[in-house]
Structure formats: structure tokens, C-alpha cells
Write a protein that holds these residues in place. Structure first.
Motif: not given
Ligand code: T4K
Length: 410
Positions: A156-182
């Protein structure tokens, strides 16, 4: 409290007045990006005295426990594991999540996002960012996935949130773990909910330069009980009690003095935000009229800590490049920074991973040549901000003259 004073020679009337060309610097003392926010000193000293009286300095002491509890309450998350810094926190979370092989990260971030991976023998695969948000672009992330990919770390660069929904969907589709550097994002929200509760885990930095600091420090926050249990063991060598190591571990502990600083800073949360917000509004008001200088916005619908004042410099309009502007500001004792230049993929230690990575990272390359971060926080006042903006305005109005003079043509 302001530490730098304006000299009598500012503002600049001609290019010759610039410190770059021998004029007197606008500020007698250096104005840094990243000056720490310091809360109530008496509260801090009282806490440090308590700590000394107790003779309990580290190892899950009462201040660390209180700090973890308060962060959980504040963010609305089940577990907070306070640690010695965010880099170690990222490493511990990465191991606890059993990430291996390749992990997709942005290149437009601080080195620690990638080094936490390579330090563990994982290959950080650099993905491009969205030019508007400066954060990972989920569609591009999807294209970087290979059979070796096990995870994604959004920042979340500068404290502005990532597209969390978009990344969650990609992670779900490909069975990947998703973590955030906040690291930048304590007190910032996504769709109205504070960052910290998304993905498998999120990692804050409480480094001296961050919105909330514990001198050095960081934390992993998560709602995953099992993960939290593992990380609690891992950050304390794997000890489950004296003489009983039940898990591989390291030393990731936060000490009591750090937690005392964090608790004290938390009490000033609102006033830190107010100051940063006031500075942000002033920078916007004074820089917006300058062609080619664009201060990035924080979404008014979300909560933000406004810790970073980030300006993008378009040299086709200013007549001066970001780097030339930075040289000019440094000469005036304004130590503006070019985070995250040159992009991790161009750093000596990471170039050999993917020598042609730049071809896949056009937005990162553009941003890392355009972005400058300006001083803000509780250590700059509005006169100083006014003077910094006046210098930037002057530079953009005299861009071509400054450039010629630098090249020795005038
Ligand atoms: N992920 C992300 C996305 C991050 O941005 C960071 C850290 C991390 C992970 C890792 O977090 P930690 O492991 O550090 O908890 C600074 C910070 O050192 C670094 O923490 C931060 N990101 C990064 C964005 O900025 P530099 O290279 O600018 O240098 P530094 O620490 O010397 O500080 C910059 C300026 O701040 C100095 O010129 C002066 C001023 N300053 C600094 C300190 C330490 C002060 O005025 N007082 C101070 O006590 O990295």
C-alpha cells in the motif's frame, strides 16, 4: 516544532540567487523528509521510568502486550505481533505462510519488500504498477504467475490501498497466498475498513520515519489464529517456555522502550493526522497551479495518515527534470527524496535476477523518474512549506534557464 529557519535572502529574485549557483540557501538548516513524529514527551519519559523501575526491558513485557492489544482494538483485527522492524516481520510472515519459489512483488517499493523474500531464498518477481495508484496492477500480476509462484505481496504505497479486491480475486483463482506490506499504511483504510485486516496478513512498519514510530519496529496483524500462533513462536526463537523450543525461530521481538514510544505516539494519532492533513492541503493549494507538478491525492472517502507528500514532475511542462529539481532543492537545504528510485529491478543486487525486467515495468520506470517526496510531518511549519513551494514554482518558471546555466551555457 520547527527546527529550520529561513534566511533573509529568500525568496529568489533571479536564477543567480539559487544556492545551486552560489546564492544563500533558503534554509539555514536541513529540512528532512521523514523527521519523526514525537508524541507527548512527559508521557514517554514516565513510561520509560516505569520500565526501568520494573527492570523488564524486552521479551513480551507489559508495554509490548499493551501495544499489541491497542493495535488490535484500533485496527479491528484479532492478532498483532509486535516486532523489531517491518523487514523481519515480513520475513517471519513469509516463512509462517510457507512461501517458496517465486513471490510477486512491485519493484516500485522500498527494498525491504523484495529483500525479505530473497533473504529467504525466494525469488522476488517484479510486477508493474498502476500509474494512478502507484500500486500493483492485478491484471499485470496475473501475467507474472508461473508454476513456481506461491504468493503475492501487495504494497500500500504512500498508505494508499492496493486494489485489494482485484488482488484477492487473482490470488483465489491461482491458489496463491496474498499478503500486504502495509509499512506506510497504519491508520489508512480500504472501502472504509482500516488496512491491517486484509489478505493472510499485513505488515506495518513503525520505523522512526513512519507515521507512528517505535524508534525501530514493525508488526504483523492477522485474523488467522494458527498463523498468529506460529509467528508468536517464530519471533521468539521458537520457545514455548524456558528450555523448550518447539518451532524454528529467530529473534523478532520488539523491546519495551519501543512499545512505550508506540503507545505514546498512538495517543497523538489524531493530532499527527491533523498536522499532516493541513500540510497536504497547503502543498496542494500552492503546487496545484504549477504546470507539470502534480501532488498525488488521498481519496477523501477513505481514512489516510497523509504521511507522504508525493509530487510527480513532468519535465515536458516544468522544463526541469525531477533530478534537476532535487539537486536545486538540496542546495537550498530541502532534502526532498526520490523514493523509490531507481526501482528495485535496477538495483545492483537485483539486476541479475531479471536483467530485462525494465521492459515489463514501463510505469515503474516512468514513476521512479518523476516522483519526489517532500518534507512534511510535525517538524515542518506552514512558512517552510510556503518557501518550499515557492522554490518549486521558481524552478519551474525558470526551468530552461536553470538547465542552460547548469550546462555552463549561460
Ligand atoms: N516496506 C516498505 C514499503 C517500506 O517503505 C519500508 C521502510 C519497509 C518495508 C521496511 O520497514 P523497516 O524494516 O524499516 O521497519 C527510510 C526508512 O529507513 C525506511 O524504514 C522506509 N521504509 C523508507 C521509505 O524510508 P531511507 O533510505 O530514506 O533512509 P533513512 O532511514 O535514513 O531516513 C530518511 C530521512 O529521515 C533521513 O534523511 C533523515 C530522517 N530521519 C531519519 C531517522 C532514522 C530523521 O530525521 N530522524 C531519524 O531518526 O529509508
Amino acid at each position: 516544532m520547527s527546527t529550520s529557519v529561513l534566511t533573509e535572502t529568500s525568496p529568489k529574485n533571479s536564477v543567480s540567487d539559487l544556492a545551486l549557483f552560489g546564492g544563500q540557501p533558503a534554509f539555514a538548516e536541513k529540512l528532512h523528509v521523514g523527521r519523526p513524529n514525537v508524541g507527548d514527551r512527559e508521557r514517554l519519559m514516565a513510561r520509560l521510568n516505569d520500565m526501568l523501575d520494573r527492570r523488564w526491558l524486552t521479551n513480551d513485557g507489559p508495554f509490548v502486550q499493551e501495544f499489541e492489544r491497542k493495535i488490535c482494538e484500533f485496527v479491528g483485527v484479532r492478532h498483532c505481533l509486535a516486532m523489531c522492524n517491518a523487514t523481519v516481520a515480513l520475513e517471519i510472515a513469509t516463512r509462517a505462510l510457507d512461501l517458496q519459489g517465486e513471490v510477486i512483488v512491485p519493484s516500485f517499493t522500498f527494498i525491504a519488500t523484495a529483500s525479505s523474500q530473497s533473504w529467504l531464498g525466494i525469488t522476488p518477481v517484479f510486477c508493474d504498477v498502476d500509474s494512478k495508484t502507484h500500486n500493483l496492477d492485478p491484471a499485470k500480476v496475473e501475467k507474472m504467475i508461473t508454476p513456481r509462484t506461491t504468493g503475492i505481496i501487495g504494497v500500500h504505497v504512500w498508505g494508499r490501498p492496493c486494489d485489494i479486491d482485484g488482488l484477492t480475486e487473482v490470488a483465489r483463482r491461482h491458489k496463491l497466498k496474498l499478503m500486504f506490506d502495509a509499512a506506510h499504511a497504519f491508520g489508512c483504510s480500504y472501502k472504509g475498513r482500516l488496512l491491517g485486516a486484509f489478505g493472510e496478513a499485513e505488515v506495518y512498519s513503525f520505523h522512526a520515519t513512519k507515521f507512528l514510530n517505535t524508534f525501530e519496529g514493525g508488526a504483523v496483524v492477522t485474523n488467522n489464529d494458527e498463523l498468529a500462533h506460529k509467528m508468536r513462536l517464530m519471533k521468539n526463537f521458537g520457545f514455548a517456555g524456558y528450555d523448550n523450543v518447539i518451532h524454528p525461530g529467530t529473534n523478532g521481538k520488539m523491546c519495551e522502550a519501543s512499545a512505550a514510544m508506540g503507545l505514546t505516539g498512538l495517543e497523538s494519532f489524531d493530532s499527527f493526522v491533523d498536522t499532516n492533513f493541513r500540510n497536504y492541503k497547503q502543498y496542494h493549494a500552492e503546487l496545484d497551479p504549477i504546470p507539470g507538478v502534480k501532488v498525488i491525492d488521498y481519496d477523501p472517502k477513505e481514512r489516510s495518515n497523509f504521511q507522504y507528500i508525493v509530487a510527480e514532475i513532468d519535465e515536458t511542462k516544468t522544463g526541469i527534470t525531477r533530478d534537476e529539481l532535487i539537486d536545486l532543492l538540496w542546495a537550498e537545504n530541502v532534502l526532498a527524496r526520490r523514493y523509490f528510485y531507481p526501482g528495485i529491478h535496477r538495483m545492483e543486487a537485483y539486476k541479475p535476477y531479471f536483467p530485462h525486467a525494465g521492459l515489463l515495468l514501463p510505469e515503474t520506470e516512468k514513476l521512479s523518474a518523476r516522483v519526489t517526496v517532500l518534507p512534511t510531518g510535525t517538524s515542518v511549519d506552514s512558512n517552510q512549506i510556503h518557501e518550499i513551494c515557492a522554490l518549486i514554482k521558481f524552478a519551474s518558471e525558470h526551468g530552461s534557464e536553470i538547465r542552460k546555466r547548469r550546462a555552463g551555457k549561460l
